[in-house]
Structure formats: structure tokens, C-alpha cells
Design a protein around this motif. Structure first.
Motif, mmCIF file in Angstrom:
data_model
loop_
_atom_site.group_PDB
_atom_site.id
_atom_site.type_symbol
_atom_site.label_atom_id
_atom_site.label_comp_id
_atom_site.label_asym_id
_atom_site.label_seq_id
_atom_site.Cartn_x
_atom_site.Cartn_y
_atom_site.Cartn_z
ATOM 1 N N ALA A 54 -1.093 -9.862 0.868
ATOM 2 C CA ALA A 54 -1.783 -8.654 -0.112
ATOM 3 C C ALA A 54 -1.154 -8.144 -1.272
ATOM 4 C CB ALA A 54 -2.363 -7.391 0.987
ATOM 5 N N HIS A 55 -1.901 -7.589 -2.022
ATOM 6 C CA HIS A 55 -1.302 -6.762 -3.208
ATOM 7 C C HIS A 55 -2.350 -5.715 -3.373
ATOM 8 C CE1 HIS A 55 -0.159 -5.548 -6.796
ATOM 9 N NE2 HIS A 55 0.787 -6.492 -7.178
ATOM 10 N N ALA A 56 -1.786 -4.768 -3.051
ATOM 11 C CA ALA A 56 -2.910 -3.271 -3.428
ATOM 12 C C ALA A 56 -3.359 -2.892 -4.472
ATOM 13 C CB ALA A 56 -2.066 -2.097 -2.452
ATOM 14 N N GLN B 84 -10.479 -5.363 -6.699
ATOM 15 C CA GLN B 84 -10.605 -4.435 -7.880
ATOM 16 C C GLN B 84 -10.947 -5.296 -9.037
ATOM 17 O OE1 GLN B 84 -6.537 -2.530 -8.485
ATOM 18 N NE2 GLN B 84 -6.787 -1.818 -6.159
ATOM 19 N N TYR C 42 -8.490 -3.257 -2.712
ATOM 20 C CA TYR C 42 -7.016 -3.883 -3.250
ATOM 21 C C TYR C 42 -7.281 -4.541 -4.351
ATOM 22 C CZ TYR C 42 -5.659 -1.349 0.941
ATOM 23 O OH TYR C 42 -5.541 -0.344 1.921
ATOM 24 N N GLN D 194 -7.804 5.260 -8.768
ATOM 25 C CA GLN D 194 -8.460 5.318 -7.502
ATOM 26 C C GLN D 194 -9.249 6.416 -7.237
ATOM 27 O OE1 GLN D 194 -9.603 3.086 -5.340
ATOM 28 N NE2 GLN D 194 -10.325 3.966 -3.628
ATOM 29 N N ILE E 88 0.789 -1.304 0.064
ATOM 30 C CA ILE E 88 0.055 -0.047 0.176
ATOM 31 C C ILE E 88 0.860 1.250 0.180
ATOM 32 C CG2 ILE E 88 -1.925 1.313 1.322
ATOM 33 C CD1 ILE E 88 -2.461 -1.459 2.662
ATOM 34 N N HIS F 163 -6.033 -11.394 1.303
ATOM 35 C CA HIS F 163 -6.492 -10.037 1.372
ATOM 36 C C HIS F 163 -7.414 -9.684 0.122
ATOM 37 C CE1 HIS F 163 -7.757 -6.181 2.719
ATOM 38 N NE2 HIS F 163 -6.802 -5.589 3.004
ATOM 39 N N LYS G 130 -4.414 0.975 -5.481
ATOM 40 C CA LYS G 130 -4.137 1.879 -4.435
ATOM 41 C C LYS G 130 -2.523 1.527 -3.834
ATOM 42 C CE LYS G 130 -7.541 1.976 -1.518
ATOM 43 N NZ LYS G 130 -8.680 1.400 -0.483
ATOM 44 N N ALA G 131 -1.653 1.067 -4.528
ATOM 45 C CA ALA G 131 -0.357 1.032 -4.166
ATOM 46 C C ALA G 131 0.555 2.600 -4.284
ATOM 47 C CB ALA G 131 0.500 0.001 -4.944
#
Length: 373
Positions: free
Chosen positions: A101-103, A191, A187, A142, A66, A182, A106-107
């Protein structure tokens, strides 16, 4: 008998009670590495009586974080500091979990307490500042001020899937008892699932079956890489709270598929995209957990402004969830389970405190005239 403090078993893992710590980003890592802050932040919840402590959203790749301050598990060197944490949790009576997780789009976000990228050059060097171009299902921002992400092609999606698998194997090496996939809060996997962010025109966009395709591919690959005797949770946003977004009915279908793959608990949260109209208030997400639990026939964790022990107990008694997950309330009171036990369970609860503290708390309460043997 109180249900909040009865054990529950998922595969080979038995939790001593139903109160768990939800993942909470600390934005305090440097180049993805855990440090003393994470040890103390997570360790105090074991001392406070929580049965399962889940480490924050941990990037499966550098670009999956993130922010530049988030944890990562994309290289073997990141395993030892996490193993130090799992060992402490185990020694102090808690199971150890981690959210992988992988954002997506939103990263490469700013640290929340700063609000913008206003670091000085000296701070950038101190904190390990990094920035990068995010990736996403579609080249859609985003927010208007967010960076434009690069759309993932099939090769890129395959790479992300393998990064998740590699991080899963590292989580096992670090000694975690469970993992949480996640797939919530806007995220990457969320998405793909949501029409709000997924504008693809190939087999991964459009109808629900297509939008679920990549999240379920990742879910299968992760479950296959994780030991069969260890449980896997998945966190989903049951609704986007946006017209035209993911609905509760779609999430029930999604949860059924995840259960079929082998996910043991669906951790029910919501939202993640700009423009959401969220009816925030006490217990506001509990009905979402109940809908998924009843509709998909899968154990759930309820989360979101659950603060009172009596409410937590009623949620379990009513069959609205199987686990109670605390986040901000746990930050406010890391000893919440111990305090809840004293409120809900008859008898002497001081023995549940760490021995270094229980006798002192007992003496304090006796001096105040509130001690009950």
C-alpha cells in the motif's frame, strides 16, 4: 454440499476453503517492522481455520504508511520478521498474503485509538514516532485538518512505482503466497482514480481513462515483478458513496483492465473519502462484489459486515462472490471458520481444530450435551 468449505484454486495456490482474513491495520509496528503482536494477531487466524490470512496495509515506502505505527517493506531488514509470520501460517494450514500500500494524502495520520497526535516525549521515543509531508495526485487535503500533501510530478510517480516493485520482490523473499495491491479506501491509487481527489490537468487526470492510467501502470509493474505462478489480488473501492465520485460502472471498467493485466481476484470494498454517505448495515457491500463479478467477469471477494455462516454460504451459492473476507468479525471470533463448519457441515468437525485444542473443545461440548459425532 456447502460451498464455503470447498477448495478454490488461483494459479498455483489452492485455498482449503473460501473464508479469508481481510487486511486489518494494527498500528503497532515500530519504524515499519513487524513484531510479536503481528505474529500472534495473524497466527491466531491460521489456528482458527481461515484458508488465507492477509497481512495489513504495508507501506512500500516510509512516507507511504498510513501512520508511523504501520508495517513497511521498503528495506531488506524488514523481511525476516515477516518471514517468521509466513512460516507460522504455513505450518498451521493457512496461506500467507500481504497487502502492499501507499496511503498518499492520508499518510502521516494519528493512531486511530489516540485520535490525535498527543504522544508524550517518552511515548514518542517508545513507539518510534515519525511525521512527514504526504504526497498525492493533487495538492488537496483529505480533510480541513489533514496535512497539505505535495503533488506528485512524473518523476515522483515513477519513484513510487519502483517502490511498489521493490516491495513486491521483498514480499516474495518473505515467503508470501499472494499479494494484494491496495487501490481502495481513499489511499494513493484510489486518489488517482477518484475525481474527489484527482484534480490533475495532465494525462493522469480528467476522464476515466486518464484517472486509471497511474493505478494501472503500478498494477502492471507489480504483476510483472510477482512470480507468474502466484496469484495477485487487488482491493478497490467500488464506489466512493459521494456524488461526483467513482461509480460502480467505472469500477467495472477498472476491474476489466485489472483482469486483463493478470489480477486474479478483485476484493470489493467501498468509500475512503470525507463526506461519504455510506448505507452501513449487514452485507451492505455484497451487491458491489456481485456487480464487479458479473460485469467484469472476474472472481471477487466480498467483505463488509458478513457475520453469519448462513449468509456467507448464500453469497457464494448466489454467485455474488468467490471468497468471503472477514475483518472485524475475525477479530471478534478468530475461530469463525471452525464454528461455521460445525454449523454448516454434517459430521465430526473437531478434527479441523489444531490437535492441541480439538480434543478439549470436543470434551467441553460433550459435557454440555451439545456434542454431535
Amino acid at each position: 454440499m456447502t460451498k464455503l468449505f470447498t477448495p478454490i484454486t488461483f494459479r498455483g495456490l489452492t485455498l482449503k476453503n473460501r473464508v479469508i482474513v481481510a487486511p486489518m491495520c494494527q498500528y503497532s509496528a515500530r519504524h515499519g517492522f513487524a513484531n510479536d503482536w503481528h505474529l500472534v494477531h495473524l497466527g491466531r487466524f491460521a489456528l482458527g481455520g481461515f484458508s488465507l490470512v492477509i497481512a495489513e496495509a504495508t507501506g512500500v515506502s516510509p512516507e507511504g504508511r498510513i501512520s508511523y505505527g504501520c508495517l513497511g517493506l521498503w528495506e531488506d531488514a524488514q523481511i525476516p520478521p515477516l518471514k517468521r509470520i509466513t512460516e507460522f501460517l504455513h505450518k498451521n494450514g493457512a496461506a500467507a498474503g500481504i497487502q502492499l500500500a501507499h496511503a498518499g494524502r492520508k499518510a502521516s495520520s494519528p493512531l486511530p485509538w489516540r485520535g490525535s497526535f498527543n504522544e508524550t516525549d517518552a511515548e514518542k521515543a517508545e513507539f518510534g514516532f515519525e511525521s512527514w509531508t504526504p504526497v498525492a495526485p493533487s495538492a488537496e487535503r483529505q480533510t480541513p485538518s489533514s496535512p497539505m500533501p505535495a503533488m506528485l510530478d512524473l518523476a515522483g510517480m515513477a519513484l513510487v512505482r519502483e517502490q511498489w516493485v521493490a516491495a513486491t520482490k521483498r514480499a516474495e523473499a518473505a515467503g508470501f503466497d499472494m499479494i494484494e495491491l491496495h487501490a481502495a479506501h481513499g489511499y494513493l491509487l484510489n486518489q488517482f482514480l477518484s475525481p474527489i481527489a484527482n484534480m490533475r490537468e495532465d494525462a493522469y487526470g480528467g476522464c476515466l481513462e486518464n484517472r486509471m492510467r497511474f493505478p494501472l501502470e503500478v498494477a502492471r509493474a507489480v504483476r510483472a515483478a510477482w512470480p507468474v505462478e502466484k496469484p495477485a489480488f487487488v482491493r478497490i473501492s467500488v464506489t466512493d458513496w459521494i456524488e461526483g465520485g467513482v461509480t460502480v460502472a467505472e469500477s467495472v471498467t477498472y476491474a476489466r483492465e485489472l483482469k486483463e493485466i493478470g489480477y486474479d481476484v478483485v476484493h470489493c470494498t467501498s468509500s475512503g473519502f470525507a463526506g461519504a454517505q455510506i448505507p452501513v448495515g449487514p452485507l451492505y457491500q455484497v451487491p458491489l462484489s456481485e456487480a464487479v463479478r458479473n460485469g467484469a467477469g472476474v472472481p471477487t471477494a466480498a467483505v463488509g459486515l458478513i457475520t453469519k455462516p448462513t449468509d456467507a454460504e448464500q453469497i457464494l451459492q448466489r454467485g455474488q462472490a468467490d471468497l468471503i473476507a472477514l475483518a472485524r468479525q475475525a477479530l471478534d471470533d478468530p475461530n469463525w471458520p471452525l464454528h461455521a463448519m460445525r454449523e454448516l457441515v454434517q459430521g465430526d468437525s473437531y478434527g479441523n481444530w489444531p490437535p492441541q485444542a480439538g480434543y478439549a473443545v470436543r470434551n467441553k461440548d460433550r459435557a454440555l450435551g451439545i456434542f454431535q459425532p
